[in-house]
Design an enzyme around this catalytic site. Sequence first.
Site, PDB file in Angstrom:
ATOM      1  CG  ASN A  48      -0.460  -0.229   2.511  1.00 30.10           C
ATOM      2  OD1 ASN A  48       0.544  -0.908   2.676  1.00 30.10           O
ATOM      3  ND2 ASN A  48      -1.100   0.334   3.522  1.00 30.10           N
ATOM      4  CG  ASN A  51      -1.042  11.495  -1.535  1.00 34.33           C
ATOM      5  OD1 ASN A  51      -1.463  12.591  -1.185  1.00 34.33           O
ATOM      6  ND2 ASN A  51      -0.135  11.361  -2.479  1.00 34.33           N
ATOM      7  CB  ALA A  52      -0.364  14.324   2.612  1.00 31.32           C
ATOM      8  CD  GLU A  61      -5.563  -5.834  -1.429  1.00 35.46           C
ATOM      9  OE1 GLU A  61      -4.915  -4.780  -1.205  1.00 35.46           O
ATOM     10  OE2 GLU A  61      -6.455  -6.236  -0.680  1.00 35.46           O
TER      11      GLU A  61
HETATM   12  N1  THU Z   1      -5.338  -1.597   2.593  1.00 33.91           N
HETATM   13  C1  THU Z   1      -4.800  -2.388   1.627  1.00 33.91           C
HETATM   14  O1  THU Z   1      -3.661  -2.179   1.189  1.00 33.91           O
HETATM   15  N2  THU Z   1      -5.554  -3.409   1.177  1.00 33.91           N
HETATM   16  C2  THU Z   1      -6.807  -3.716   1.618  1.00 33.91           C
HETATM   17  O2  THU Z   1      -7.482  -4.565   1.050  1.00 33.91           O
HETATM   18  C3  THU Z   1      -7.314  -3.050   2.808  1.00 33.91           C
HETATM   19  C4  THU Z   1      -6.658  -1.766   3.155  1.00 33.91           C
HETATM   20  C5  THU Z   1      -4.545  -0.429   3.054  1.00 33.91           C
HETATM   21  C6  THU Z   1      -5.109   0.889   2.624  1.00 33.91           C
HETATM   22  C7  THU Z   1      -4.526   1.817   3.666  1.00 33.91           C
HETATM   23  O3  THU Z   1      -3.225   2.249   3.260  1.00 33.91           O
HETATM   24  C8  THU Z   1      -4.398   0.947   4.897  1.00 33.91           C
HETATM   25  O4  THU Z   1      -4.504  -0.395   4.446  1.00 33.91           O
HETATM   26  C9  THU Z   1      -5.443   1.212   5.949  1.00 33.91           C
HETATM   27  O5  THU Z   1      -6.711   1.133   5.430  1.00 33.91           O
END
Ligand code: THU
Length: 138
Positions: A48, A51-52, A61
Amino acid sequence: MFQSLPEVTTPLIEQALQAQKNAYAPYSKFHVGSAIIDEAGQIHSGCNVENAAYPLGQCAEAGAISAMVLSGNKLIKHIVIIGPTTDFCPPCGGCRQKIAEFADGQTQIHMVKKSGEIKTVAFKELLPFSFGFEKTDD
Ligand code: THU
């Protein structure tokens, strides 16, 4: 050639854990890693990237899907998702729709706890009756 589930998931888990280390999540502190194996047997990973301006953040994903598309491949056979907590990290609703674009009736989702415990579900169970054009195989 038939591969057992651990033969498929073990390298994906390794790659997802590696990706998770590079997650950029200074706001949520929720580090996620993901890895896909595609129809050609290639592995693609993502983390993941926040961003600010919060809504611009991208899930792990999505990064793995972008890498797969960049490589020229278009079918997610298996996808692993690893979150930072002791529980499973199921893909968010938006990611389910993104996965749907490159899934078929056999696509498997593997959620992996920190402990290593794995929960596997068929993608069609995670997002039944999903929206999409030209869907004939599920
Ligand atoms: N996040 C993911 O990378 N995948 C998901 O399926 C759920 C949420 C990330 C998004 C954000 O950076 C952090 O988890 C908290 O929501």
